[in-house]
Design a protein around this motif. Sequence first.
Motif, PDB file in Angstrom:
ATOM      1  N   LEU A 180       2.879  31.138 -39.817  1.00 47.51           N
ATOM      2  CA  LEU A 180       3.106  32.575 -39.901  1.00 47.51           C
ATOM      3  C   LEU A 180       4.191  32.863 -40.932  1.00 47.51           C
ATOM      4  O   LEU A 180       5.253  32.243 -40.918  1.00 47.51           O
ATOM      5  N   GLN A 181       3.900  33.801 -41.805  1.00 47.05           N
ATOM      6  CA  GLN A 181       4.880  34.281 -42.767  1.00 47.05           C
ATOM      7  C   GLN A 181       5.222  35.719 -42.380  1.00 47.05           C
ATOM      8  O   GLN A 181       4.401  36.624 -42.563  1.00 47.05           O
ATOM      9  N   ALA A 182       6.414  35.917 -41.851  1.00 46.07           N
ATOM     10  CA  ALA A 182       6.819  37.246 -41.394  1.00 46.07           C
ATOM     11  C   ALA A 182       7.278  38.098 -42.564  1.00 46.07           C
ATOM     12  O   ALA A 182       8.099  37.675 -43.378  1.00 46.07           O
ATOM     13  N   SER A 183       6.721  39.314 -42.638  1.00 49.56           N
ATOM     14  CA  SER A 183       7.124  40.272 -43.671  1.00 49.56           C
ATOM     15  C   SER A 183       8.068  41.315 -43.115  1.00 49.56           C
ATOM     16  O   SER A 183       8.760  41.994 -43.877  1.00 49.56           O
ATOM     17  N   ALA A 197       3.071  40.722 -41.421  1.00 52.97           N
ATOM     18  CA  ALA A 197       3.045  39.265 -41.494  1.00 52.97           C
ATOM     19  C   ALA A 197       1.735  38.852 -42.156  1.00 52.97           C
ATOM     20  O   ALA A 197       0.831  39.671 -42.365  1.00 52.97           O
ATOM     21  N   ILE A 215       8.285  39.884 -33.108  1.00 52.96           N
ATOM     22  CA  ILE A 215       7.464  39.179 -34.083  1.00 52.96           C
ATOM     23  C   ILE A 215       7.836  37.703 -34.031  1.00 52.96           C
ATOM     24  O   ILE A 215       9.018  37.354 -33.878  1.00 52.96           O
ATOM     25  N   ASP A 218       9.478  33.479 -38.490  1.00 52.44           N
ATOM     26  CA  ASP A 218       8.902  33.099 -39.776  1.00 52.44           C
ATOM     27  C   ASP A 218       8.811  31.574 -39.891  1.00 52.44           C
ATOM     28  O   ASP A 218       9.759  30.853 -39.559  1.00 52.44           O
TER      29      ASP A 218
END
Length: 271
Positions: A180-183, A197, A215, A218
Amino acid sequence: MKPTRILIRGTGEIASAVACLLHRAGGLAALQASRPPIAIRRLMAFSDAVFDGTAQLDGLTARRIDDPAALASVWAAGEIPLLYRDFALAIRECDWDVLVDARMNKQHSPEAQRGLAPLVIGMGPGCAIGRNVDVAVETSWDELGRILRHGETLPLRGEPRAVLGHARDRFRYAPQAGLLQASATIGQVVRVGEEIARIGHMPICAVFDGVVRGITRDGVPVESGNKIAEIDPRIGSVTLTGIDHRPRRIAEAVAAIVADAVACQSAPMEA
């Protein structure tokens, strides 16, 4: 409560609330995890201690340890140990009085855990008294906090509680497995369609205006279908930190079960 060693499986908001209440009641509570947690309400849990070494909740500190030999020193410091270790090793390497399964895995019934400690407490769907746990706590809103000493807990059913007309759509789920790449960050206000994300090339977006209540951290690997974010429509009035109502009710029930068991053990034998 006399000093009672309690191992709590999980690091999410419910496991963390259980740890807080048992710690304050005088129990020697420890959390356990063996992989990076996917918890979303991370400001309402101790899960980030896995990554940062420590985390705070409700005025208490959890400290990650990798060796059970450090349990005593963390307890002596007034902190809650988070034992980052394979469960089979964690349960075997310490003389636990109570095991609490607070992982809240709704997709799978808990495995048989009776006998791993003198008292095994489960919660949520899939708990069968006398089969996989000794006592259980209901986690559904219908019977929240009810203690079961016979039978089975309610099956998974229904939708999440609606908040300003939003129920299931408050939560975002992983469309595929991957990192997961958290935005977005917890507390951030987002607008409909805004990316919060992504996993690989797949973006996860808000479906209404709201505040990011939770969330997944990351860089954490997730599986397809995992809950990875929560958007709350109550901009400016949503609680982001501390112990929420539902985890507290569940934790109070667990604390009552443990206190009752300790009292029974301490009661003098009748002549």
